[in-house]
Design an enzyme around this catalytic site. Structure first.
Site: not given
Ligand code: TIU
Length: 228
Positions: A25, A130, A133, A158-159, A163
């Site tokens: 992500d 996807k 998460k 991230v994060t 995820c």
């Molecule tokens: N990719 C991911 O971690 N999605 C999130 O929504 N992360 C947050 O920290 N919000």
């Protein structure tokens, strides 16, 4: 070839031919102002530290001819894969599907849904879209990994606590050996980043291993002669 990676809680025996570098992500929606991460009230600048380490390992991993997989969190334009609980969550003015400066928030095909230019996928590298998460939930990731004989994952992106951790847990339960890239992951909350890394390798590796990008770069370049 097996490369010994100094890691926490103990050395990781990396077999690059059976390992995938999974970059989670690294999208404009999370890293740039005006996207989903900002709509959730976050300071998106916290995530930029992960770009350099991922980019360095990506170059070396590609040079070695090993598998790279990218993931993106997002939804179909008709939002038919967005469950009501995720849509309703939070008391924010801007929601998934609303218009933003990079197009519709967290919607496939919008500019904000793109992976950042620095880490753009190369031709032939699978990109997993996807809705959740975790990267295994409602995707063909597991089928792709098993089809290529992959047993180990290097996780970045991230994060860290959302995820990346959800994917780490899903992968661990499916029998993949996971190493989380310490400096190639980041969170909007530095204390959560630190805690998530500590949780990943606590109890002598309850979910897996943690190592910095330098440890992997050094190990694979000394084995392959690929300069970094
Ligand atoms: N990719 C991911 O971690 N999605 C999130 O929504 N992360 C947050 O920290 N919000």
């Amino acid at each position: 070839m097996i490369a010994n990676i100094p890691a926490k809680p103990y050395d990781f025996a990396l077999e690059p031919a059976r390992a995938a570098f999974v970059i989670i992500d690294m999208q404009r929606d999370f890293l740039e102002p005006g996207g989903f991460g900002a709509a959730l009230g976050n300071d998106v600048s916290h995530l930029r530290s992960a770009i350099g380490p991922i980019s360095a390992l990506l170059a070396a991993w590609r040079a070695g001819g090993h598998l790279v997989i990218h993931t993106r969190e997002g939804h179909r334009p008709d939002l038919s894969d967005l469950n009501a609980a995720k849509y309703r969550r939070g008391r924010f003015a801007t929601r998934i599907g609303d218009d933003g400066p990079m197009g519709r928030i967290l919607v496939r095909g919008a500019e904000g849904h793109d992976i950042i230019a620095e880490l753009a996928p190369a031709g032939g590298e699978p990109v997993i879209d996807k809705p959740g998460k975790g990267a295994f939930y409602a995707t063909d990731l597991e089928t792709i990994l098993r089809g290529r004989g992959i047993t180990q994952l290097i996780l970045a992106g991230v994060t860290t606590e959302v995820c990346v951790h959800t994917t780490l847990r899903e992968a661990n339960d499916r029998g993949f050996e996971c190493l989380v890239l310490e400096d190639g992951t980041a969170s909007y909350f530095p204390e959560f980043h630190r805690a998530a890394l500590a949780m990943a390798c606590a109890q002598d590796g309850i979910f897996g291993w943690v190592a910095p990008s330098s440890a992997i770069l050094t190990a694979i370049s000394s084995k392959t002669g690929v300069s970094i």
